[in-house]
Design an enzyme around this catalytic site. Structure first.
Site, short mmCIF file in Angstrom:
data_model
loop_
_atom_site.label_atom_id
_atom_site.label_comp_id
_atom_site.label_asym_id
_atom_site.label_seq_id
_atom_site.Cartn_x
_atom_site.Cartn_y
_atom_site.Cartn_z
N GLU A 177 0.92 -0.86 0.33
CA GLU A 177 0.14 0.33 0.03
C GLU A 177 0.71 1.14 0.03
O GLU A 177 1.25 2.13 1.80
CB GLU A 177 -1.06 0.00 0.85
CG GLU A 177 -2.07 0.84 0.98
CD GLU A 177 -2.18 2.04 1.86
OE1 GLU A 177 -1.64 2.94 1.21
OE2 GLU A 177 -1.94 1.94 3.00
N CYS A 191 -2.06 9.09 2.84
CA CYS A 191 -1.66 8.50 1.84
C CYS A 191 -2.66 8.17 0.73
O CYS A 191 -3.25 8.37 -0.68
CB CYS A 191 -1.54 6.92 1.83
SG CYS A 191 -3.24 5.90 2.33
C1 UN1 Z 1 -3.48 5.80 5.14
O1 UN1 Z 1 -2.41 7.51 5.00
O2 UN1 Z 1 -2.34 4.72 4.65
O3 UN1 Z 1 -8.74 6.09 4.31
C2 UN1 Z 1 -3.91 4.76 5.67
C3 UN1 Z 1 -8.60 7.10 5.64
C4 UN1 Z 1 -7.57 6.44 6.04
C5 UN1 Z 1 -6.16 5.30 6.18
C6 UN1 Z 1 -5.27 6.22 5.51
N1 UN1 Z 1 -8.70 5.63 6.91
O4 UN1 Z 1 -7.87 8.20 4.85
#
Ligand code: UN1
Length: 515
Positions: A266, A300
């Protein structure tokens, strides 16, 4: 260490002298180089202790494997009881764990509490799942035969997590892995080891309080890139789940591929949102601001590219500029603050560089950029979230900068917007704001967004745990968290059972041996 943080850690069961290795239920001091843990809030030193070495990791992996041999024999619903108990401990310690996350990752308290809630949610999900690890029964072509699938525990698995979600992403992986009958070796980001130690301490407590769980079901190794590489290369770990940058993912994936292991990646986002003429701009502006400046643009799933129809672009930019100018930036622990610091000086430099590159490539900074020094704690790297109007062909737009920069791109037709949207190397999350069902459905269709997540009238960030989380292209292709992601953590066997007194061969093959 700050007294408030020390008290929170103490309540979480973390000793005053944090240790880098928890393997087989025993804590040990690391034997590697010293690690200074600093808070992004004010640069203060939160802790300092030696990290683990690759040799220490190797021992822990061995212990995790031994524990796996026991854990896989515990019935799945009973394994769920461990996760249920851990979830209860999380509920009890939610505020303290969130405080550690806020101090270490620099996210605002609301978001830190939300992150712990995400852990609780995945625990609930995993407990339910522990009674639903279903296989299929498949029609066979042979009479008096039965064909079916079973899902079995996979092994000890490795989890590499990033600083920005220092606890939730581990929980997505670890809670599913535990109900699936796997054991876990976790290497967290070196920037957020205390959050990891706090989680490990709670999980240890849950393990100790239940007599059917082997010590070594959940393990923690705090180390640098050498430990990460050793984890990826260790053939005793059939699956490595890694979250972080594209370069990290590429390196880890190569080690795993070289030993033909399974990886779940990821990686980068660079997420886009299309705003069409029929969009509800009141909703859109709220979604845009949360997605673009939440966690100071360090998710992310953060929104980085806003692709707006030319008929609404000027009014939307004007509205966003007004909001951006009044964003409360400051100490993330203070109520009312919406934008905390970037994680470190390198992140702030990267933001400056991307803004400079954007200008060179014809971009115009509409608002923001630059450092904030007034009204913020000294020693942190506080920045003003920026909106940059730029052409969609500018190279910088294809590059993910982990900071609150929002590129604004204009479009004329929806086909053009979708093509701009997909023309980046990353493919994690995406969104469209529209009141037109045809536009919404096209965006979600096979010829629409090419991302793992495609939303309508909500932002790119803040996904629920129930859906599979992950994306395509440079994002790495993995799916974590909800839906059927659990299958990553198990091995599938296909069983064909003959209950006849004949031996018919598949494909109708006749193979009569001379008698
Ligand atoms: C991440 O930034 O690696 O959807 C995860 C989202 C959060 C998870 C982010 N539930 O922004």
């Amino acid at each position: 260490m700050l007294p408030k943080l020390r008290d929170a850690l103490e309540r979480l069961g973390v000793s005053a002298k944090p240790q880098a290795v928890a393997g087989g239920g025993v804590w040990q001091a690391g034997r590697g180089a010293a690690l200074d843990v600093r808070s992004p809030i004010d640069g203060s030193r939160l802790a300092s202790f030696p990290q683990a070495t690759p040799e220490q990791l190797a021992t822990v992996v061995g212990q995790a494997h031994e524990a796996f041999l026991i854990w896989r024999t515990v019935p799945a619903p009973q394994r769920g009881q461990l996760v249920r108990h851990f979830g209860e401990l999380l509920r009890e310690h939610k505020v303290d764990l969130a405080a550690v996350v806020a101090w270490e990752a620099g996210k605002i308290s609301q978001e830190a509490v939300g992150e712990v809630q995400e852990m609780i949610d995945i625990c609930d999900f995993a407990v339910g799942l522990s009674r639903q690890l279903y296989g299929k029964t498949i029609a066979t072509e042979r009479p008096q035969h039965r064909m079916m699938e079973q899902w079995h525990p996979l092994g000890a698995i490795g989890v590499i997590s990033a600083f920005n979600f220092p606890v939730a992403v581990w929980a997505w992986n670890a809670m599913l892995a535990l109900v699936c009958g796997d054991t876990v070796v976790w290497k967290p980001s070196e920037k957020t080891p205390l959050s990891a130690i706090a989680c490990q301490s709670l999980v240890d407590r849950a393990v100790q309080e239940l007599d059917f769980v082997p010590a070594g079901a959940s393990n923690l190794v705090i180390g640098g890139a050498d430990v990460g590489h050793a984890l990826a290369a260790d053939a005793r770990l059939p699956l490595i789940s890694a979250t972080g940058s594209v370069p990290m993912g590429r390196a880890v994936a190569q080690s795993i591929a070289a030993r033909l292991g399974r990886s779940l990646l990821e990686l980068g986002g660079n997420n886009g949102m299309i705003v069409t003429p029929s969009a509800d701009l009141n909703l859109a502006e709220r979604a845009i601001v949360f997605a673009a400046v939440g966690t100071c643009g360090q998710r992310c799933t953060s929104l980085r590219r806003l692709i707006v129809h030319e008929s609404v672009a000027d009014s939307l930019v004007a509205r966003l500029t007004t909001i951006y100018k009044t964003l409360p930036i400051g100490n993330p622990l203070d109520g009312g603050v919406l934008v905390g610091p970037l994680v470190d000086a390198r992140a702030a430099d990267a933001m400056d560089k991307s803004l400079a590159a954007a200008k060179e490539q014809g971009g115009r900074v509409v608002t923001g950029g630059g450092r904030v020094t007034e009204g913020v704690p000294k020693g942190g790297h506080y920045v003003r979230p920026a909106i940059v109007e730029i052409g969609s062909d500018a190279a910088i737009v294809k590059h993910e900068t982990f900071a609150p920069i929002l590129y604004m791109l204009r479009y004329r037709t929806l086909d053009e917007a979708i093509s701009i949207h997909n023309d980046v190397p990353q493919g994690l999350s995406s969104a469209i704001f529209t009141g037109d069902v045809r536009e919404a459905e096209l965006f979600c269709s096979a010829t629409g967004s090419d991302c793992g997540i495609a939303n309508v009238n909500i932002g790119t960030s803040g996904a629920e745990i129930g859906g599979a989380f992950g994306g395509e292209k440079e994002t790495g292709g993995g799916r974590e968290s909800g839906s059927d992601s659990w299958q990553n953590y198990m091995r599938r066997t296909t069983n064909t059972i003959n209950y006849s007194d004949q031996l018919p061969l598949a494909q109708g093959i006749r193979f009569e041996t001379p008698s």
